[in-house]
Design a protein around this motif. Structure first.
Motif, mmCIF file in Angstrom:
data_model
loop_
_atom_site.group_PDB
_atom_site.id
_atom_site.type_symbol
_atom_site.label_atom_id
_atom_site.label_comp_id
_atom_site.label_asym_id
_atom_site.label_seq_id
_atom_site.Cartn_x
_atom_site.Cartn_y
_atom_site.Cartn_z
ATOM 1 N N THR A 1 6.032 23.461 -0.862
ATOM 2 C CA THR A 1 6.857 24.481 -1.498
ATOM 3 C C THR A 1 7.883 24.951 -0.492
ATOM 4 N N ARG A 2 9.084 25.238 -0.994
ATOM 5 C CA ARG A 2 10.165 25.662 -0.112
ATOM 6 C C ARG A 2 10.891 26.844 -0.723
ATOM 7 N N ALA A 3 11.587 27.550 0.116
ATOM 8 C CA ALA A 3 12.447 28.618 -0.375
ATOM 9 C C ALA A 3 13.570 27.965 -1.175
ATOM 10 N N PRO A 4 14.050 28.635 -2.225
ATOM 11 C CA PRO A 4 15.102 28.034 -3.036
ATOM 12 C C PRO A 4 16.360 27.783 -2.223
ATOM 13 N N THR A 5 16.895 26.592 -2.367
ATOM 14 C CA THR A 5 18.115 26.204 -1.683
ATOM 15 C C THR A 5 19.146 25.843 -2.737
ATOM 16 N N PRO A 6 20.368 26.320 -2.604
ATOM 17 C CA PRO A 6 21.382 26.015 -3.613
ATOM 18 C C PRO A 6 21.680 24.520 -3.666
ATOM 19 N N GLU A 7 21.966 24.036 -4.862
ATOM 20 C CA GLU A 7 22.402 22.649 -5.050
ATOM 21 C C GLU A 7 23.761 22.482 -4.382
ATOM 22 N N PRO A 8 24.129 21.233 -4.023
ATOM 23 C CA PRO A 8 25.407 21.038 -3.335
ATOM 24 C C PRO A 8 26.600 21.668 -4.050
ATOM 25 N N GLY A 9 26.669 21.600 -5.370
ATOM 26 C CA GLY A 9 27.784 22.200 -6.099
ATOM 27 C C GLY A 9 27.754 23.709 -6.080
ATOM 28 N N GLU B 1 26.653 25.548 -3.445
ATOM 29 C CA GLU B 1 26.694 26.069 -2.079
ATOM 30 C C GLU B 1 27.882 26.979 -1.823
ATOM 31 N N ALA B 2 29.054 26.602 -2.305
ATOM 32 C CA ALA B 2 30.255 27.409 -2.057
ATOM 33 C C ALA B 2 30.103 28.781 -2.688
ATOM 34 N N ALA B 3 29.578 28.828 -3.911
ATOM 35 C CA ALA B 3 29.387 30.110 -4.588
ATOM 36 C C ALA B 3 28.328 30.933 -3.867
ATOM 37 N N ARG C 1 27.573 30.779 -0.677
ATOM 38 C CA ARG C 1 28.164 31.279 0.569
ATOM 39 C C ARG C 1 29.059 32.482 0.308
ATOM 40 N N GLN C 2 29.854 32.424 -0.751
ATOM 41 C CA GLN C 2 30.731 33.552 -1.086
ATOM 42 C C GLN C 2 29.907 34.791 -1.399
ATOM 43 N N ALA C 3 28.795 34.618 -2.110
ATOM 44 C CA ALA C 3 27.945 35.749 -2.461
ATOM 45 C C ALA C 3 27.343 36.379 -1.201
ATOM 46 N N VAL C 4 26.929 35.548 -0.245
ATOM 47 C CA VAL C 4 26.353 36.057 1.002
ATOM 48 C C VAL C 4 27.415 36.790 1.813
ATOM 49 N N VAL C 5 28.618 36.235 1.888
ATOM 50 C CA VAL C 5 29.699 36.869 2.645
ATOM 51 C C VAL C 5 30.010 38.251 2.081
ATOM 52 N N ALA C 6 29.880 38.421 0.772
ATOM 53 C CA ALA C 6 30.225 39.686 0.124
ATOM 54 C C ALA C 6 29.117 40.737 0.213
ATOM 55 N N LEU C 7 27.938 40.371 0.694
ATOM 56 C CA LEU C 7 26.814 41.317 0.741
ATOM 57 C C LEU C 7 27.039 42.434 1.753
ATOM 58 N N GLY C 8 26.660 43.631 1.350
ATOM 59 C CA GLY C 8 26.634 44.757 2.267
ATOM 60 C C GLY C 8 25.255 44.821 2.910
ATOM 61 N N LYS C 9 25.069 45.800 3.776
ATOM 62 C CA LYS C 9 23.800 45.938 4.496
ATOM 63 C C LYS C 9 22.622 46.057 3.527
ATOM 64 N N ARG C 10 22.738 46.952 2.551
ATOM 65 C CA ARG C 10 21.634 47.195 1.612
ATOM 66 C C ARG C 10 21.293 45.930 0.818
ATOM 67 N N GLU C 11 22.308 45.284 0.271
ATOM 68 C CA GLU C 11 22.086 44.078 -0.528
ATOM 69 C C GLU C 11 21.512 42.956 0.323
ATOM 70 N N PHE C 12 22.004 42.848 1.567
ATOM 71 C CA PHE C 12 21.478 41.821 2.472
ATOM 72 C C PHE C 12 19.991 42.037 2.725
ATOM 73 N N MET C 13 19.609 43.280 3.048
ATOM 74 C CA MET C 13 18.209 43.585 3.331
ATOM 75 C C MET C 13 17.332 43.356 2.102
ATOM 76 N N GLU C 14 17.840 43.674 0.900
ATOM 77 C CA GLU C 14 17.076 43.420 -0.325
ATOM 78 C C GLU C 14 16.823 41.924 -0.513
ATOM 79 N N GLN C 15 17.861 41.129 -0.309
ATOM 80 C CA GLN C 15 17.709 39.676 -0.452
ATOM 81 C C GLN C 15 16.763 39.106 0.607
#
Length: 163
Positions: A6-14, A16-18, A20-34
């Motif tokens: 079993t593995r942590a969910p990894t985005p499919e190649p298509g 990945e860009a989305a 990455r954009q979602a991670v870049v947009a995260l604030g401190k609170r959202e990052f810690m929740e994820q």
């Protein structure tokens, strides 16, 4: 029986860009929740990826024929060990690396045939020793001849109930 990896969910190649954009947009609170969500998912999954014929083990990886171990890596024939890696035939040991036939040992490295030892490095046939390096046939950090070592440890094992 081979256990399912079993593995942590990894985005499919298509995706990945989305992702990455979602991670870049995260604030401190959202990052810690994820991050907490990922951590909880990992901690809740006691799977043993890449392990073969292990019974009662949790969070072990690439182990074989182990029983009731926790968080071990690449161990074989170990029983009730925790946080060990590259060990073989160890019992009730914790945080050992590249050890074989160790019983009730902790933080030992590159050693074999240890009983009730802590923090040994490159030692063989030691009983109740602490902090030794490159020593053989010691009991309570005192050197013994090979013959005398086995005579004394056989008696002590019986008295202490260690099989």
């Amino acid at each position: 029986m081979k256990e399912k990896a079993t593995r942590a969910p990894t985005p499919e190649p298509g995706e990945e860009a989305a992702a990455r954009q979602a991670v870049v947009a995260l604030g401190k609170r959202e990052f810690m929740e994820q991050f907490q969500k990922l951590s909880k998912g990992f901690a809740a999954d006691p799977g043993n990826p890449g392990s073969y014929s292990c019974e009662g083990c949790q969070r072990c990886a690439n182990c074989m024929f182990c029983k009731d171990c926790d968080s071990c890596y690449h161990c074989t024939h170990c029983v009730r060990c925790e946080l060990c890696n590259n060990c073989s035939h160890c019992v009730d040991s914790k945080s050992c690396h590249a050890c074989a036939y160790c019983v009730q040992c902790e933080n030992c490295t590159g050693s074999a045939y240890l009983l009730l030892c802590h923090n040994l490095q490159d030692c063989n046939y030691c009983f109740g020793c602490v902090g030794l390096s490159k020593k053989d046939f010691h009991i309570l950090n005192v050197p013994f001849s090979r013959t005398e070592y086995f005579k004394v440890t056989n008696r002590l094992r019986k008295e202490l109930g260690i099989s």
